[in-house]
Motif scaffolding. Sequence first.
Motif, short mmCIF file in Angstrom:
data_model
loop_
_atom_site.label_atom_id
_atom_site.label_comp_id
_atom_site.label_asym_id
_atom_site.label_seq_id
_atom_site.Cartn_x
_atom_site.Cartn_y
_atom_site.Cartn_z
N UNK A 332 17.61 -26.65 43.70
CA UNK A 332 17.84 -28.06 44.04
C UNK A 332 19.21 -28.52 43.55
N UNK A 333 19.53 -28.16 42.31
CA UNK A 333 20.83 -28.54 41.75
C UNK A 333 21.97 -27.93 42.55
N UNK A 334 21.82 -26.68 42.92
CA UNK A 334 22.85 -25.99 43.69
C UNK A 334 23.02 -26.64 45.07
N UNK A 335 21.89 -26.98 45.68
CA UNK A 335 21.93 -27.60 47.00
C UNK A 335 22.64 -28.95 46.95
N UNK A 336 22.43 -29.70 45.86
CA UNK A 336 23.03 -31.03 45.73
C UNK A 336 24.50 -30.99 45.33
N UNK A 337 24.94 -29.84 44.75
CA UNK A 337 26.33 -29.75 44.30
C UNK A 337 27.18 -28.97 45.29
N UNK A 338 27.17 -27.66 45.20
CA UNK A 338 27.99 -26.88 46.14
C UNK A 338 27.38 -26.88 47.54
N UNK A 339 26.07 -26.73 47.62
CA UNK A 339 25.41 -26.75 48.91
C UNK A 339 25.33 -25.39 49.57
N UNK A 340 24.70 -25.35 50.74
CA UNK A 340 24.47 -24.10 51.47
C UNK A 340 25.00 -24.20 52.89
N UNK A 341 25.30 -23.05 53.46
CA UNK A 341 25.83 -23.04 54.83
C UNK A 341 24.71 -23.18 55.86
#
Length: 409
Positions: A332-341
């Motif tokens: 969740x943290x990763x999705x909200x910060x750098x995000x996904x393609x």
Amino acid sequence: MEKFINFIRTNLRRFHIVLEIIVIWCCKKFLPIKKKNIIFRSTPDFSDNARALAEYMVEKNYTEYYNIFFDVKNPQKYKDVYKDSPIVFFSSMNPNGTYKLKHLKLIHTANYLMSTHEMIVDRNYGRKDQHYIRLWHGCSYKDRSSRDGHNIRNFDIALVPGPLFIKTKAYFWNVDEKYILAKGYPRYDWMLKKDDRAVRMAQKYKKNDNTRIILWMPTYRVDKNGKFNDTKEMINFPIVQQKKDWTQLDSVCKDNNIIILIKLHPFQKEYNIPFDTFESIKEIDNSDFEKEDVQLYCFLSQTDALITDYSSVAFDYLLVDKPIGFTLDDYKDYKDSRGFIFDNPLEFMPGHHLYNFNDMITFLKDIGMQKDPHKEKRNEVRSCAITPSTHYCLDLLDYLNIKKDTNAS
């Protein structure tokens, strides 16, 4: 005195850049392209897709028709080790980031310039009749795009593993999809064949013939200087953070005859984990592979499973067709910060989804019992993520019209 020294350095650099411009102009104006010359560059030096393609050309005798150059930081190091190789090692750059004038002629008359990271010369400052190939180094789940449209294309084509990444990488580089070539990577040939040195390296870690090796490759999160990070909160090691958890993990590996080899990203800040106190968990890095003269992608086929998260190696590992565990405790943290393609990245993670320590233990026990519940899903994702081939280097060379004939001049 310090200000004076900095003044001299700055102006010497400016003068050098002026000389560069003059030499480059002369090359473009008066010197023809050397169709036999191909220059490679990689990060780290002499590795990855660039090395795979260069070594293939040597093995298949392309060097009877082409001259292969490899741009590295320390040419003598490779000249000493590969004395009999027809590959010519050289260094194009000075320590201050300027080009060495003596090599500008070579660079600006070469037919092909191929690189895994930054191009040897930016397409926009090179010659129209040269070929600029971005071999690249992997397509992952992570987003870091040029959505603002400020990027300028600096290559003729860029490689991606398969059709799944044509649209995402065109968006990433802000280029038309016609510049994205979905033919897979040259290093995939390493994964498809048995490498004796990689076999010997793997054997050194095994306790017996039934030992299972799991390679754990966490992606980059926080750099060594602590200045850049890909998440807002996740700065600890994924999943296993308490000392007691490490002890239990080591015990579970021992009980299931598993060795975990942890390879951190080269830029990742050290976690200060006492790996040398564990029996079944070891840390390895690029120096270990260099010492054995083994490339990571040769070693992958000698492992029995992979643990990773949002790294490109997860897609590459689909060629090996073995179990994958995805650590997702900071999803969740990763999705909200750098995000996904991808809008739905979990759909493209065909393996065990590890959100906590108990999930990790379940995954390890499945590997110990040779359970593989996600094989069908791996096949489904691989069908769109990896272009199938048995000769990735040959496919690329044929596409580029680099052939073994006497027409190269």
